[in-house]
Design an enzyme around this catalytic site. Structure first.
Site, PDB file in Angstrom:
ATOM      1  N   LYS A   1      -7.439  -1.520   4.515  1.00 13.12           N
ATOM      2  CA  LYS A   1      -6.835  -0.203   4.309  1.00 13.12           C
ATOM      3  C   LYS A   1      -7.428   0.765   5.307  1.00 13.12           C
ATOM      4  O   LYS A   1      -8.601   0.648   5.675  1.00 13.12           O
ATOM      5  CB  LYS A   1      -7.154   0.314   2.899  1.00 13.12           C
ATOM      6  CG  LYS A   1      -6.159   1.336   2.405  1.00 13.12           C
ATOM      7  CD  LYS A   1      -4.946   0.648   1.829  1.00 13.12           C
ATOM      8  CE  LYS A   1      -3.945   1.622   1.246  1.00 13.12           C
ATOM      9  NZ  LYS A   1      -2.915   0.895   0.465  1.00 13.12           N
TER      10      LYS A   1
ATOM     11  N   GLY B   1       4.076  11.048 -11.289  1.00  9.98           N
ATOM     12  CA  GLY B   1       4.222  11.096  -9.837  1.00  9.98           C
ATOM     13  C   GLY B   1       5.569  10.582  -9.373  1.00  9.98           C
ATOM     14  O   GLY B   1       5.951   9.452  -9.670  1.00  9.98           O
ATOM     15  N   VAL B   2       6.319  11.454  -8.672  1.00  9.73           N
ATOM     16  CA  VAL B   2       7.654  11.054  -8.205  1.00  9.73           C
ATOM     17  C   VAL B   2       7.740  11.174  -6.693  1.00  9.73           C
ATOM     18  O   VAL B   2       8.682  11.736  -6.149  1.00  9.73           O
ATOM     19  CB  VAL B   2       8.778  11.856  -8.913  1.00  9.73           C
ATOM     20  CG1 VAL B   2       8.850  11.446 -10.376  1.00  9.73           C
ATOM     21  CG2 VAL B   2       8.562  13.362  -8.801  1.00  9.73           C
ATOM     22  N   GLY B   3       6.735  10.617  -6.016  1.00  9.05           N
ATOM     23  CA  GLY B   3       6.751  10.562  -4.555  1.00  9.05           C
ATOM     24  C   GLY B   3       7.648   9.431  -4.086  1.00  9.05           C
ATOM     25  O   GLY B   3       8.683   9.142  -4.693  1.00  9.05           O
TER      26      GLY B   3
ATOM     27  N   VAL C   1       7.548   6.165  -4.190  1.00  6.47           N
ATOM     28  CA  VAL C   1       7.885   5.083  -5.119  1.00  6.47           C
ATOM     29  C   VAL C   1       8.399   5.640  -6.452  1.00  6.47           C
ATOM     30  O   VAL C   1       9.454   5.226  -6.942  1.00  6.47           O
ATOM     31  CB  VAL C   1       6.673   4.160  -5.374  1.00  6.47           C
ATOM     32  CG1 VAL C   1       7.050   3.070  -6.368  1.00  6.47           C
ATOM     33  CG2 VAL C   1       6.187   3.547  -4.072  1.00  6.47           C
TER      34      VAL C   1
HETATM   35  N1  PHE Z   1       1.233   1.238   0.825  1.00  2.48           N
HETATM   36  C1  PHE Z   1       1.418  -0.182   0.895  1.00  2.48           C
HETATM   37  C2  PHE Z   1       0.633  -0.843  -0.217  1.00  2.48           C
HETATM   38  O1  PHE Z   1      -0.286  -0.287  -0.774  1.00  2.48           O
HETATM   39  C3  PHE Z   1       0.903  -0.638   2.197  1.00  2.48           C
HETATM   40  C4  PHE Z   1       1.781  -1.504   3.018  1.00  2.48           C
HETATM   41  C5  PHE Z   1       3.111  -1.253   3.227  1.00  2.48           C
HETATM   42  C6  PHE Z   1       1.217  -2.561   3.644  1.00  2.48           C
HETATM   43  C7  PHE Z   1       3.861  -2.079   4.009  1.00  2.48           C
HETATM   44  C8  PHE Z   1       1.948  -3.397   4.443  1.00  2.48           C
HETATM   45  C9  PHE Z   1       3.273  -3.143   4.624  1.00  2.48           C
HETATM   46  O2  PHE Z   1       0.929  -1.962  -0.581  1.00  2.48           O
END
Ligand code: PHE
Length: 357
Positions: A81, A184-186, A188
């Protein structure tokens, strides 16, 4: 907040890259937790934090979650990350430059780290990052040759997970008349509201962003509760789609839902909260299983030739099948669902061999 020494001592990852960006007044942390199953991949989170230690804490914990997220379905990626900790008054004009310098750092890692969007970044940002980190970036906009926004794919998996949890607890996956409490409505959570509405669910949501509140409450007519009240809403499923660490002794005590199933990463404030949920009779859908949709679909669409339809089917099937298996395992062995999910991921990691590199 653990101090710096404790953070590093308790992290079982491989490498940590720290870069101070003087122009953007930002700290960049790239935490590569594991490359055992393949090049380490994970989103780029961009937000402001109380200080660099808080940002580092987020990066380290999130990187471990990504290892498990890819390992449970045996996808050929390790976990990582990136966190870009920006000042709260970052000048929008400084943002593209910061992203390009970040892209240079990603390029220096030579493919050992691959990235995509996360909280605070978008496919448009991936386009900018890819100017300096071309082939190491997922989810560019379709115009730039990428597969675009991962949010709808993640939301689809979360819907499948909510239905699986309802099937396990109530004997039916039907959501008509079930009450869902969405935090949370971002990217996703917003996509999920559309899916839940189509299923006839009774939805209550909370949010802190004024524009999003007005979009979903005033324009779309969804019921809204204040952020501090969300944990105590009487309902069937609590759906955390905001930031991590929301489930702790205090909030678990207030929960009035039988199920927790949402997209946020690192929902448990600490590992023991999994037991706390179990003791409270709450079925928890482990975060890294239910929220894999984007991480499963986007790299596969961009590098393995999956169509969007195929990706949607894979995400739905994997989340449903895996969660039902985890719920049953946890019951059979009297463990928490989180422990059962980690065991599944650890099993796949161990099968890949002892050499992390
Ligand atoms: N935000 C995504 C997650 O936490 C990160 C991600 C997206 C990683 C697309 C790879 C490809 O899973």
């Amino acid at each position: 907040m653990p101090d710096f020494d404790t953070l590093l001592e308790n992290w079982e990852g491989e490498s940590l890259v720290a870069r101070r960006d003087e122009v953007g007044r930002a700290w960049i942390f790239i935490a590569i937790h594991s490359s055992r199953l393949g090049p380490a991949a994970g989103g780029t989170r961009m937000k402001s934090y109380p200080g660099p230690t808080a940002a580092l804490h987020d990066a380290l914990r999130l990187s471990e979650g990504m290892t498990y997220k890819f390992a449970a379905p045996n996808l050929p990626f390790g976990g990582a990350k990136a966190v870009i900790a920006v000042p709260s008054d970052l000048d929008p004009a400084d943002r593209p430059g910061l992203l390009r310098r970040y892209g240079e750092l990603v390029t220096q890692l030579g493919g050992r780290f691959l990235t995509g969007p996360d909280v605070g970044t978008t496919p448009e940002d991936m386009d900018i990052i890819s100017e300096t980190a071309s082939s190491f970036v997922f989810c560019r906009t379709p115009g730039a040759g990428g597969a675009g926004d991962p949010g709808p794919f993640t939301a689809l998996g979360v819907l499948a997970g909510i239905e699986a949890a309802c099937e396990h607890v109530f004997g039916s996956p039907e959501l008509a008349d079930r009450r869902l409490v969405v935090q949370g409505v971002g990217d996703v959570g917003g996509a999920l509201l559309d899916l839940l509405e189509a299923k006839g669910a009774d939805v209550v949501f909370t949010e802190i962003d004024a524009d999003l509140i007005s979009r979903y409450r005033d324009e779309r007519g969804f019921a809204f509760v204040a952020p501090e009240e969300v944990f105590a809403v009487e309902g069937d499923v609590f759906v955390p789609c905001a930031l991590g660490g929301v489930l702790n002794a205090e909030t678990i005590d207030r929960l009035r839902c039988r199920i927790v199933a949402g997209s946020a990463n690192n929902q448990l404030a600490e590992p023991s909260d999994a037991e706390r949920l179990r003791a409270a009779g709450v079925l928890y859908a482990p975060d890294f299983v239910i929220n894999v949709g984007g991480a499963m679909a986007m790299p596969a669409m961009e590098t393995m030739g999956w169509t969007a339809d195929h990706a949607r089917e894979q995400v739905r099937n994997y989340v449903r099948k895996t969660l039902l298996a985890i719920f049953n395992e946890a019951e059979r062995f009297g463990s928490s669902t989180a422990a059962a999910a980690v065991a599944m991921a650890e099993h796949n990691l161990a099968a890949a061999g002892d050499d992390r590199r």
